[in-house]
Enzyme design. Structure first.
Site, PDB file in Angstrom:
ATOM      1  N   SER A 154      -0.016   1.959   1.704  1.00 31.65           N
ATOM      2  CA  SER A 154      -0.833   1.572   0.638  1.00 31.65           C
ATOM      3  C   SER A 154      -2.134   1.992   0.501  1.00 31.65           C
ATOM      4  O   SER A 154      -2.470   3.128   0.645  1.00 31.65           O
ATOM      5  CB  SER A 154      -0.568  -0.023   0.683  1.00 31.65           C
ATOM      6  OG  SER A 154      -0.627  -0.501  -0.834  1.00 31.65           O
TER       7      SER A 154
ATOM      8  N   ASP B 298      10.622   1.067  -3.175  1.00 36.90           N
ATOM      9  CA  ASP B 298       9.185   0.871  -3.377  1.00 36.90           C
ATOM     10  C   ASP B 298       9.096   1.231  -4.902  1.00 36.90           C
ATOM     11  O   ASP B 298       8.842   2.503  -5.326  1.00 36.90           O
ATOM     12  CB  ASP B 298       8.118   1.346  -2.495  1.00 36.90           C
ATOM     13  CG  ASP B 298       6.674   1.236  -2.659  1.00 36.90           C
ATOM     14  OD1 ASP B 298       6.371   0.650  -3.598  1.00 36.90           O
ATOM     15  OD2 ASP B 298       5.845   1.655  -1.882  1.00 36.90           O
TER      16      ASP B 298
ATOM     17  N   HIS C 268       7.555  -2.075  -1.637  1.00 37.35           N
ATOM     18  CA  HIS C 268       6.432  -1.497  -1.008  1.00 37.35           C
ATOM     19  C   HIS C 268       6.174  -2.212   0.338  1.00 37.35           C
ATOM     20  O   HIS C 268       5.661  -1.612   1.287  1.00 37.35           O
ATOM     21  CB  HIS C 268       5.444  -2.094  -1.974  1.00 37.35           C
ATOM     22  CG  HIS C 268       3.997  -1.485  -1.679  1.00 37.35           C
ATOM     23  ND1 HIS C 268       3.896   0.111  -1.342  1.00 37.35           N
ATOM     24  CD2 HIS C 268       2.737  -1.917  -1.385  1.00 37.35           C
ATOM     25  CE1 HIS C 268       2.566   0.269  -1.088  1.00 37.35           C
ATOM     26  NE2 HIS C 268       2.060  -1.158  -0.971  1.00 37.35           N
TER      27      HIS C 268
END
Lengths: 226, 391
Positions: free
Chosen positions: B160, B326, B359
């Protein structure tokens, strides 16, 4: 487009690093390809399956070996074994590469499964100084005979899918392939005619006999005028 | 630039938290033009740096992460956020690698951020803190790596916002990174992601206890706003199938709906818990600043609009990883990175991992992720000449 899936040969994508392609078991057509590649060169194998050829080249020839593979399991197996492989396919993922990025680009038993074989071929000789392409010969006498006598779409050792579930959407004969290369200005540097197991015959690929007797063709290509 | 290990000037909350501190005296030129400093970098290390200093792995944390990647969080007591990967014999093997994880600039776990005291005013920085970028975070990390005497990192890895830092490292210090692993990342923050961040920031700023950012000086805490920001963000870290699998339409400790606005549904109760647990360990202004840094991230824009140009000087081996479910950093964003790396014929692997965990999958038990990382790192270690036990 997974090579092992296309060919249905005994390559287990879940095999461990130790099991990947010990030199003796590298499929004979892949061995033929490997023998043409100089040590320390940069190679892209498109549709690299479980990475057998890449692993062999990296280990035996210190090649900077890269791969592209469509199947999730194939990619994960390759990367898990330390090979540089991206998830992708020949139609979508060749455009970004710069010209002459590789000494060799290999497309083994995959051309017939691409959406745009002509564009793919042109991309191969753009991004590779040489391209090595092999494909099943639809002019092989058994295929011709099968269609003639049975009137059904042929299912053979190399083309072992039925018409409705085959990934092979652009089948061609050796003669078709040679004609396309001539038409788009791709130079055929070397050529081989092979039996089902990848063992070479001594036949002229431009002759009638090769188109009838060879189960697969293998060509070393480059861009004309380079 | 002179750097000294920190003399602790005054006792403040967090001074007794475990880990290391680096006190950076000389100011750092930030992207916003401010020369910022002196400041502190709080970091953790795991494993041992080998004699050649060739086995260092920089672990970059995500938006609400911190340097406690593999040991208990000093406030919550929860295990580190990447204990799934880090440990002896683990994917990030502490018998083999020397791991470094630093709290990002602008953070709230010891590295200087908006809750620290502005020496000019004697008050917390609050909105007087300069707006920072991902590149500023990476610049600060580079000072730390230099301080540790590491000329070349074996690997920079993160998910991320951590992935953004990985990419920025390769672009800013191409000779310093041997292997780069951006997981569930992107070369720029998308419009949708900026939009979600804006919802979170507005929730914080709409809380009367935010007080224009001066809540610490006034003895207040915009906990409700920060909790709502966390709740909204948390939804984006999951996926519809995962939410359905975990909660469905199940009711929370009751047999029927209550015809009111209590947390009837388990998913509501879960989100409320996520929100309230978060405010105990995170600073609202840090949340504003760090989300802004992510919004501003656009690696191509830093290189005249050309993403391949960002990677042109790098010799790093890349392993790009995305997850099928995601939708915050979807696979096409990773594929764009792959194409940019292909354009400079970089050594790149790209794996999309099938999972319904969204995610957050990079933080969770994902055997395919572990196998991929283990194989990639083993291959890189071989090329680097690293053996086990730091050799």
């Amino acid at each position: 487009m997974s090579r092992s899936a296309t060919l249905g040969l005994a390559i287990d994508t879940a095999s461990t690093a130790a099991e990947i392609a010990p030199p003796a078991t590298l499929r004979s057509d892949l061995r033929l390809i490997a023998d043409m590649i100089e040590p320390h060169s940069r190679v892209l194998d498109i549709g690299c399956g479980d990475g057998a050829l890449l692993a062999y080249l990296a280990r035996e020839k210190s090649v900077d070996a890269r791969g592209i593979e469509l199947s999730q399991s194939g990619v994960n197996a390759c990367v898990s074994h330390g090979l540089s492989v991206i998830q992708g396919d020949a139609d979508r993922d060749l455009g970004a590469y710069p010209g002459a990025a590789f000494e060799y680009v290999v497309l083994s038993q995959t051309l017939q499964a691409t959406r745009e074989p002509r564009q793919v071929l042109e991309a191969l000789v753009r991004i590779g100084k040489r391209a090595i392409v092999s494909f099943p010969n639809f002019g092989f006498w058994r295929i011709r005979l099968s269609l003639l006598l049975r009137g059904r779409m042929p299912v053979s050792g190399l083309l072992n899918h039925r018409w409705y579930d085959t990934p092979n959407i652009h089948l061609c004969t050796i003669r078709d392939f040679v004609a396309l290369c001539d038409a788009v200005g791709i130079r055929i540097e070397r050529s081989f005619t092979l039996d089902r197991h990848g063992r070479p015959y001594s036949l002229d690929p431009r002759g009638n006999l090769a188109n009838l007797l060879a189960e697969q063709g293998m060509f070393v290509l480059s861009r004309e005028g380079v | 630039m002179s750097i000294a290990t920190a003399p602790i000037l005054r006792k403040r909350p967090g001074d007794d938290w475990p880990g290391h501190r680096l006190f950076v005296e000389a100011p750092l030129r930030l992207d916003c033009g401010v020369d910022f400093g002196p400041f502190t970098i709080a970091y953790q290390t795991y494993g041992t740096l080998n004699a050649e200093r060739s086995n260092a792995v920089l672990v970059c944390h995500a938006l609400t992460g911190d340097q406690y990647a593999a040991d208990p969080h000093p406030i919550t007591g929860h295990p580190g956020w990447w204990t799934t990967l880090i440990g002896p014999g683990g994917v990030l093997d502490t018998d083999r690698y020397f791991l470094i994880c630093a709290n990002v600039l602008g953070g709230c776990m010891g590295t200087t951020g908006p809750k620290e005291i502005d020496p000019a005013t004697g008050e917390p920085w609050a909105l007087g803190f300069p707006v920072i970028t991902i590149r500023d975070m990476v610049r600060a990390q580079k000072l730390l790596i230099d301080h540790l005497g590491i000329a070349s990192l074996f690997c920079v890895i993160g998910g991320s916002m951590g992935a953004m830092q990985v990419l920025e490292w390769v672009a800013s210090y191409p000779d310093t990174v041997f292997a780069a692993v951006p997981i569930a990342g992107a070369a720029r923050h998308s419009a949708q992601n900026i939009a979600f961040h804006e919802v979170g920031r507005q929730a914080i700023m709409a809380d009367p206890d935010w007080c224009g950012g001066r809540y610490l000086s006034l003895g207040r805490n915009p906990a409700r706003g920060l909790a709502v920001a966390r709740m909204a963000a948390h939804i984006t870290y999951l996926s519809e199938p995962a939410l359905h699998r975990k909660f469905g339409r199940n009711l929370q400790d009751r047999n029927a709906v209550t015809w009111g606005f209590d947390a009837d549904f388990q998913v509501e109760s879960y989100l409320r818990h996520q929100g309230s647990a978060f405010v105990d360990r995170f600073d609202a202004n840090s949340y504003l600043y760090i989300t802004r840094a992510m919004d501003y991230f656009d690696l191509a824009a830093e290189h005249d609009g050309s993403l391949p140009a960002a990677f042109a000087a790098s010799k790093a081996r890349f392993c790009i990883i995305s997850f099928t479910s995601d939708w915050l950093f979807p696979t096409p964003e990773s594929r764009e990175l792959v194409h940019a790396l292909n354009a400079v014929a970089a050594n790149v692997s790209f794996v999309e991992i099938e999972t319904d965990k969204g995610h957050d999958a990079f933080l969770l038990h994902e055997p395919e992720l572990f196998a991929t990382l283990r194989g990639f790192l083993a291959g890189c270690a071989e090329h680097r000449g690293l053996t086990r036990n730091g050799g």
